[in-house]
Design a protein around this motif. Structure first.
Motif, PDB file in Angstrom:
ATOM      1  N   TYR A  57      70.634 -11.107   4.936  1.00  0.00           N
ATOM      2  CA  TYR A  57      69.482 -12.480   4.983  1.00  0.00           C
ATOM      3  C   TYR A  57      69.972 -13.421   5.904  1.00  0.00           C
ATOM      4  O   TYR A  57      71.077 -14.050   6.021  1.00  0.00           O
ATOM      5  CB  TYR A  57      70.076 -12.562   3.037  1.00  0.00           C
ATOM      6  CG  TYR A  57      69.393 -11.545   1.906  1.00  0.00           C
ATOM      7  CD1 TYR A  57      70.432 -10.450   2.205  1.00  0.00           C
ATOM      8  CD2 TYR A  57      68.698 -12.544   1.451  1.00  0.00           C
ATOM      9  CE1 TYR A  57      69.761  -9.915   1.171  1.00  0.00           C
ATOM     10  CE2 TYR A  57      68.527 -11.592   0.606  1.00  0.00           C
ATOM     11  CZ  TYR A  57      68.624 -10.464   0.611  1.00  0.00           C
ATOM     12  OH  TYR A  57      68.589  -9.864  -0.801  1.00  0.00           O
ATOM     13  N   TYR A  58      68.596 -14.218   5.738  1.00  0.00           N
ATOM     14  CA  TYR A  58      68.595 -14.688   6.986  1.00  0.00           C
ATOM     15  C   TYR A  58      68.059 -16.310   6.468  1.00  0.00           C
ATOM     16  O   TYR A  58      67.218 -16.568   6.082  1.00  0.00           O
ATOM     17  CB  TYR A  58      67.442 -14.396   8.578  1.00  0.00           C
ATOM     18  CG  TYR A  58      67.594 -13.344   8.963  1.00  0.00           C
ATOM     19  CD1 TYR A  58      67.483 -11.978   8.906  1.00  0.00           C
ATOM     20  CD2 TYR A  58      69.488 -13.862  10.375  1.00  0.00           C
ATOM     21  CE1 TYR A  58      67.654 -11.361   9.205  1.00  0.00           C
ATOM     22  CE2 TYR A  58      69.154 -12.668  10.549  1.00  0.00           C
ATOM     23  CZ  TYR A  58      69.431 -10.822  10.180  1.00  0.00           C
ATOM     24  OH  TYR A  58      69.035 -10.021  11.582  1.00  0.00           O
ATOM     25  N   CYS A  59      68.831 -17.646   6.626  1.00  0.00           N
ATOM     26  CA  CYS A  59      67.884 -18.872   6.117  1.00  0.00           C
ATOM     27  C   CYS A  59      67.114 -19.073   8.507  1.00  0.00           C
ATOM     28  O   CYS A  59      67.517 -18.713   8.625  1.00  0.00           O
ATOM     29  CB  CYS A  59      69.273 -20.013   6.135  1.00  0.00           C
ATOM     30  SG  CYS A  59      70.321 -20.266   7.350  1.00  0.00           S
ATOM     31  N   ALA A  60      66.261 -19.810   7.733  1.00  0.00           N
ATOM     32  CA  ALA A  60      64.935 -20.401   8.657  1.00  0.00           C
ATOM     33  C   ALA A  60      64.874 -21.656   8.724  1.00  0.00           C
ATOM     34  O   ALA A  60      64.490 -22.028   6.571  1.00  0.00           O
ATOM     35  CB  ALA A  60      64.086 -18.986   9.331  1.00  0.00           C
ATOM     36  N   ALA A  61      64.820 -22.751   9.260  1.00  0.00           N
ATOM     37  CA  ALA A  61      63.703 -23.980   9.866  1.00  0.00           C
ATOM     38  C   ALA A  61      62.785 -24.652  10.288  1.00  0.00           C
ATOM     39  O   ALA A  61      62.361 -23.871  11.337  1.00  0.00           O
ATOM     40  CB  ALA A  61      65.755 -24.949   9.321  1.00  0.00           C
ATOM     41  N   VAL A  62      61.595 -24.804   9.664  1.00  0.00           N
ATOM     42  CA  VAL A  62      60.789 -25.816  10.279  1.00  0.00           C
ATOM     43  C   VAL A  62      59.883 -27.179   9.752  1.00  0.00           C
ATOM     44  O   VAL A  62      60.955 -27.143   9.153  1.00  0.00           O
ATOM     45  CB  VAL A  62      59.274 -24.575  10.043  1.00  0.00           C
ATOM     46  CG1 VAL A  62      58.873 -24.356   8.672  1.00  0.00           C
ATOM     47  CG2 VAL A  62      57.997 -25.266  10.303  1.00  0.00           C
ATOM     48  N   HIS A  63      60.352 -28.425  11.060  1.00  0.00           N
ATOM     49  CA  HIS A  63      59.800 -28.878  10.207  1.00  0.00           C
ATOM     50  C   HIS A  63      59.033 -29.152   9.413  1.00  0.00           C
ATOM     51  O   HIS A  63      57.366 -28.772  10.228  1.00  0.00           O
ATOM     52  CB  HIS A  63      59.518 -29.896  11.896  1.00  0.00           C
ATOM     53  CG  HIS A  63      60.136 -31.258  11.423  1.00  0.00           C
ATOM     54  ND1 HIS A  63      58.698 -31.940  10.876  1.00  0.00           N
ATOM     55  CD2 HIS A  63      60.949 -33.005  11.652  1.00  0.00           C
ATOM     56  CE1 HIS A  63      59.003 -33.518  11.187  1.00  0.00           C
ATOM     57  NE2 HIS A  63      60.291 -33.791  11.523  1.00  0.00           N
ATOM     58  N   TYR A 121      63.865 -22.176  14.024  1.00  0.00           N
ATOM     59  CA  TYR A 121      65.811 -22.184  14.466  1.00  0.00           C
ATOM     60  C   TYR A 121      65.934 -20.961  12.788  1.00  0.00           C
ATOM     61  O   TYR A 121      65.519 -21.201  11.783  1.00  0.00           O
ATOM     62  CB  TYR A 121      66.152 -23.268  14.015  1.00  0.00           C
ATOM     63  CG  TYR A 121      65.519 -24.890  14.469  1.00  0.00           C
ATOM     64  CD1 TYR A 121      64.602 -25.849  14.070  1.00  0.00           C
ATOM     65  CD2 TYR A 121      66.291 -25.122  15.771  1.00  0.00           C
ATOM     66  CE1 TYR A 121      64.560 -26.769  14.626  1.00  0.00           C
ATOM     67  CE2 TYR A 121      65.935 -26.286  16.308  1.00  0.00           C
ATOM     68  CZ  TYR A 121      64.668 -27.097  15.593  1.00  0.00           C
ATOM     69  OH  TYR A 121      64.465 -28.105  16.931  1.00  0.00           O
ATOM     70  N   TRP A 122      66.616 -20.114  12.933  1.00  0.00           N
ATOM     71  CA  TRP A 122      67.513 -19.314  12.579  1.00  0.00           C
ATOM     72  C   TRP A 122      68.944 -19.770  12.419  1.00  0.00           C
ATOM     73  O   TRP A 122      69.476 -19.579  14.176  1.00  0.00           O
ATOM     74  CB  TRP A 122      66.671 -17.711  12.977  1.00  0.00           C
ATOM     75  CG  TRP A 122      65.327 -17.395  13.221  1.00  0.00           C
ATOM     76  CD1 TRP A 122      63.530 -18.053  13.784  1.00  0.00           C
ATOM     77  CD2 TRP A 122      64.796 -16.953  12.158  1.00  0.00           C
ATOM     78  NE1 TRP A 122      63.127 -17.899  13.154  1.00  0.00           N
ATOM     79  CE2 TRP A 122      63.324 -17.157  11.658  1.00  0.00           C
ATOM     80  CE3 TRP A 122      64.862 -16.568  11.313  1.00  0.00           C
ATOM     81  CZ2 TRP A 122      62.708 -16.773  10.803  1.00  0.00           C
ATOM     82  CZ3 TRP A 122      64.098 -15.763  10.098  1.00  0.00           C
ATOM     83  CH2 TRP A 122      62.773 -15.387  10.386  1.00  0.00           C
ATOM     84  N   GLY A 123      69.285 -18.661  11.854  1.00  0.00           N
ATOM     85  CA  GLY A 123      70.841 -18.305  11.356  1.00  0.00           C
ATOM     86  C   GLY A 123      70.639 -17.221  12.377  1.00  0.00           C
ATOM     87  O   GLY A 123      70.366 -15.929  12.164  1.00  0.00           O
ATOM     88  N   GLN A 124      72.359 -16.321  11.871  1.00  0.00           N
ATOM     89  CA  GLN A 124      72.498 -15.681  12.347  1.00  0.00           C
ATOM     90  C   GLN A 124      72.254 -14.104  11.324  1.00  0.00           C
ATOM     91  O   GLN A 124      72.576 -12.963  11.399  1.00  0.00           O
ATOM     92  CB  GLN A 124      74.696 -15.790  12.873  1.00  0.00           C
ATOM     93  CG  GLN A 124      75.479 -15.496  12.094  1.00  0.00           C
ATOM     94  CD  GLN A 124      75.241 -16.622  11.286  1.00  0.00           C
ATOM     95  OE1 GLN A 124      74.587 -17.301  11.962  1.00  0.00           O
ATOM     96  NE2 GLN A 124      75.981 -16.188   9.948  1.00  0.00           N
TER      97      GLN A 124
END
Length: 128
Positions: A94-100, A117-120
């Motif tokens: 499972y990954y979390c990701a961010a977008v402005h 942006y992505w986590g590991q």
């Protein structure tokens, strides 16, 4: 350095629960929408859930509706994914990701390419 770090994964029996956390460092999540994705071996990365920067908008994949809940605590600079009634088919990284928020589109919220942006990732294994 902008980073997302997931935690909370592990091994759980079918029907069990886990709570994943996505913590940000180097930037504040207040202005970012967050998506949770997962990828099982041999499969494409798929969107699981997402939440708008304000927290007022959420979306869930059909496969997890009614079982998963996404939430955010901007004061703690973190987003959470509460996963209940877990099934073996939920097994994945499972990954979390961010977008402005300026680039966020609810229609495309399950498109990985929208996120910068992505986590590991954190492994979730559902097995008896």
């Amino acid at each position: 350095q902008l980073q997302l770090v997931e935690s909370g994964g592990g091994l759980v029996q079918p029907g069990g629960s886990l709570r994943l956390s996505c913590a940000a460092s180097g930037f504040t999540l207040d202005y970012y929408a967050i998506g949770w994705f997962r990828q099982a071996p041999g499969k494409e990365r798929e969107g699981v859930s997402c939440i708008s920067s304000s927290g007022g908008g959420t979306r869930y994949a059909d496969s997890v509706k009614g079982r998963f809940t996404i939430s955010r605590d901007n004061a703690k600079n973190a987003v959470y994914l509460q996963m209940n009634s877990l099934k073996p088919e939920d097994t994945a990284v499972y990954y979390c990701a961010a977008v402005h928020r300026a680039y966020y589109s609810a229609i495309n919220s399950f498109q990985p390419r929208m996120y910068g942006y992505w986590g590991q990732g954190t492994q979730v294994t559902v097995s008896s």
